[in-house]
Design a protein around this motif. Structure first.
Motif, PDB file in Angstrom:
ATOM      1  N   ASP A  20      -5.076   4.464  -0.174  1.00 26.80           N
ATOM      2  CA  ASP A  20      -3.864   5.129   0.270  1.00 26.80           C
ATOM      3  C   ASP A  20      -2.697   4.269   0.663  1.00 26.80           C
ATOM      4  O   ASP A  20      -2.925   3.124   0.799  1.00 26.80           O
ATOM      5  N   ASN A  42       0.583  10.795  -1.212  1.00 26.69           N
ATOM      6  CA  ASN A  42       0.133  10.200   0.108  1.00 26.69           C
ATOM      7  C   ASN A  42       0.736  10.960   1.324  1.00 26.69           C
ATOM      8  O   ASN A  42       0.454  10.715   2.324  1.00 26.69           O
ATOM      9  N   ARG A  75      -4.433  11.692  -0.004  1.00 25.17           N
ATOM     10  CA  ARG A  75      -4.790  10.313   0.511  1.00 25.17           C
ATOM     11  C   ARG A  75      -6.156  10.150  -0.042  1.00 25.17           C
ATOM     12  O   ARG A  75      -6.524   8.970  -0.339  1.00 25.17           O
TER      13      ARG A  75
END
Length: 196
Positions: A132, A179, A185
């Motif tokens: 991420d 994200n 994520r």
């Protein structure tokens, strides 16, 4: 009334005489009786003239095993190839972790990849690690490479030739989801294995 014992003896002599007259002839089945051993019993001569029965059903069953197994192997290999082409295999990682506990299903899928490559030694797969966006760019590149190497090492332990795959990390450069959320994520912390 005649006594049965002389009749029985006469019948037995006639039977033995008929067998000895057949000694130099070949039976209809093509098997010539043995003539060199005079001491052979009547039962042995009869056994020598009878061909051994062949179980054709059993022979066909043995012959059919190989093609059936080959078809099953070909079908399995084709299914693995289609899966790798369509979606690949995706393994997810916890935050900041370079390894993961593989489930039975994931182990089976990695074993399938090894099986596929063992039957297609000219084909290759890509093992690409991702992260991420949290953390520095350099850290994420190292982490993604470590994740890819974790999977590559597992494939090597299964017996996969390392020339059949290439492992690298792309850091945070190719996200699969946003994200900005925890769920997104989690989807980005992954290794993707696909045909190259």
């Amino acid at each position: 009334m005649k006594h049965p014992v002389p009749l029985l003896i006469a019948t037995l002599f006639a039977f033995i005489f008929s067998l000895s007259s057949l000694r130099d002839k070949t039976c209809p089945c093509g098997v010539a009786p043995a003539t060199s051993d005079v001491s052979m019993s009547v039962g042995t001569k009869l056994a020598a003239a009878v061909p051994t029965p062949v179980n054709y059903t059993e022979t066909k069953a043995v012959e059919n095993v190989a093609p059936t197994a080959a078809k099953a192997d070909a079908a399995r290999i084709q299914a693995i190839e289609q899966r790798l082409k369509a979606q690949g295999l995706v393994l997810y990682f916890d935050n900041a972790q370079s390894s993961t506990s593989l489930t039975e299903s994931q182990r089976a899928q990695l074993a399938d990849i090894q099986y596929y490559l063992s039957h297609n030694p000219n084909n290759n797969v890509k093992v690409v690690g991702h992260t991420d966006s949290r953390g520095s760019v350099g850290y994420n590149e190292r982490l993604s490479t470590a994740r890819a190497n974790f999977v590559a090492d597992y494939l090597k332990k299964l017996g996969t030739n390392e020339q059949n795959f290439n492992a690298n990390g792309q850091g945070e450069d190719s996200p699969a989801a946003t994200n900005s959320t925890a769920n997104g994520r989690a989807r980005n912390r992954r290794v993707v294995i696909s045909l190259s």
